[in-house]
Scaffold this motif. Sequence first.
Motif, PDB file in Angstrom:
ATOM      1  N   HIS A  71      -2.779  -3.938  -2.621  1.00 30.84           N
ATOM      2  CA  HIS A  71      -4.028  -3.530  -1.991  1.00 30.84           C
ATOM      3  C   HIS A  71      -4.673  -2.350  -2.707  1.00 30.84           C
TER       4      HIS A  71
ATOM      5  N   GLU B  11       0.891  -1.164   0.000  1.00 29.18           N
ATOM      6  CA  GLU B  11       0.000   0.000   0.000  1.00 29.18           C
ATOM      7  C   GLU B  11       0.920   1.203   0.000  1.00 29.18           C
TER       8      GLU B  11
ATOM      9  N   HIS C  48     -10.043 -11.563  -0.630  1.00 25.98           N
ATOM     10  CA  HIS C  48      -9.767 -11.002   0.692  1.00 25.98           C
ATOM     11  C   HIS C  48     -10.352 -11.947   1.744  1.00 25.98           C
TER      12      HIS C  48
END
Length: 405
Positions: free
Chosen positions: A118, A90, A169
Amino acid sequence: MKRIAYVSTYPPRRCGIATFTEHLRSSVCVAGSRRDDDPVIVLYNENDGDGAYRNDPKFWPLAAEDRSAYKQMAERVNRSDVSVVVLQHEFGIFGGEAGEYILDFIHALKKPLVTTFHTIFADPQPPYRRIQQEIADASNAIVVMNRRAIPYLTHAFNLPEQKIIYIPHGAPEPRDEERDQLRSELGFEGRKVLFTFGLLNRGKGIESVIRALPGVVREVPETLYVIAGQTHPEVKKREGEAYREELQDMIRRLGLEANVRMVDRYVSEEELVAYLTACDLYITPYPGMQQITSGTLAYAVGVGRPVLSTPYEHARDLLRGCEELLLPYNDIPAWEQQLRRLLSDDATMRHWEEKIREIGANTYWPRVGGQYLQLFERLSGETDGHEKAAERWEGEVKPVVSVSR
């Protein structure tokens, strides 16, 4: 397989990536009957320091803003018995412009690298494009949590599709036996509860749901809309609590004080799962259609709660076959009509609950951990005698990757 090193933030830091990594690490350990000694190369910032990680051998602290530390950490990994490195990427958790310091770690690394992205852009712009391109090129495999992200990456970075692996996820499993108790504890008895969660900001679309509520309440007066989460810290710096106050004014103006509850505080993951388990309908009315991953949407589906959402990228992918639950942003009549229909018809709600549970069964953390483990074993060429764990997920993860770096 010897050890797996995770590069990420980690609890006690309050961060979605940290929580994700904790669950991933735990589920991989369970799937492979592994010892709990896989290291976490844990990012920390100057404000928090490394005190929470210093005395635990599984943590290898890495100062996010210390550029020289990234190459040093890669060298430590190279000297270790780590078989595979797993990077949770991220942009905001690494040092430098757009998190560019992580490139120093990657370029010095000599172990197989798996990267979970992400955040993925359909058309990445500088400086993000260069950084993500270098990470993608250096990775032996890239994990995405949304099938719609695969063409984004292949087109933007000219990557072979077989290098990209879809693994959903992870999410908790339903806690049906606790639902009635949780509803009582949260004050939901006798109510039809809508729930939205996340750091409060104007990008959540909450005002559109509030505008739809008067018509819903006229038909279903027991409706309760719970909005949980603190104001986003960056928003708070810019404008204080102006947005929250605007929502509160709207609630009063529409006479909805008895039908909307705002929970203005940090909500732990345990409490979030309790809210999700106890609610009747989870709502994500986001205006931004490019959101590639929503952890709370994944959690809601995992615990088996029906969902009503705008058709942003993750919702469109995760809710395949449930297109009736996807509504245009800010279409107040459409939201009012669908909310009235769902909240007033128990049979329809049960139908969608069954559909959502079928989807959610593929996202439970044990299953996700098994898929990651299979990927790690293929990359490292090591199974540690746990071939059966990999075979359990055979056919779901079949990357064609090179282990050379």
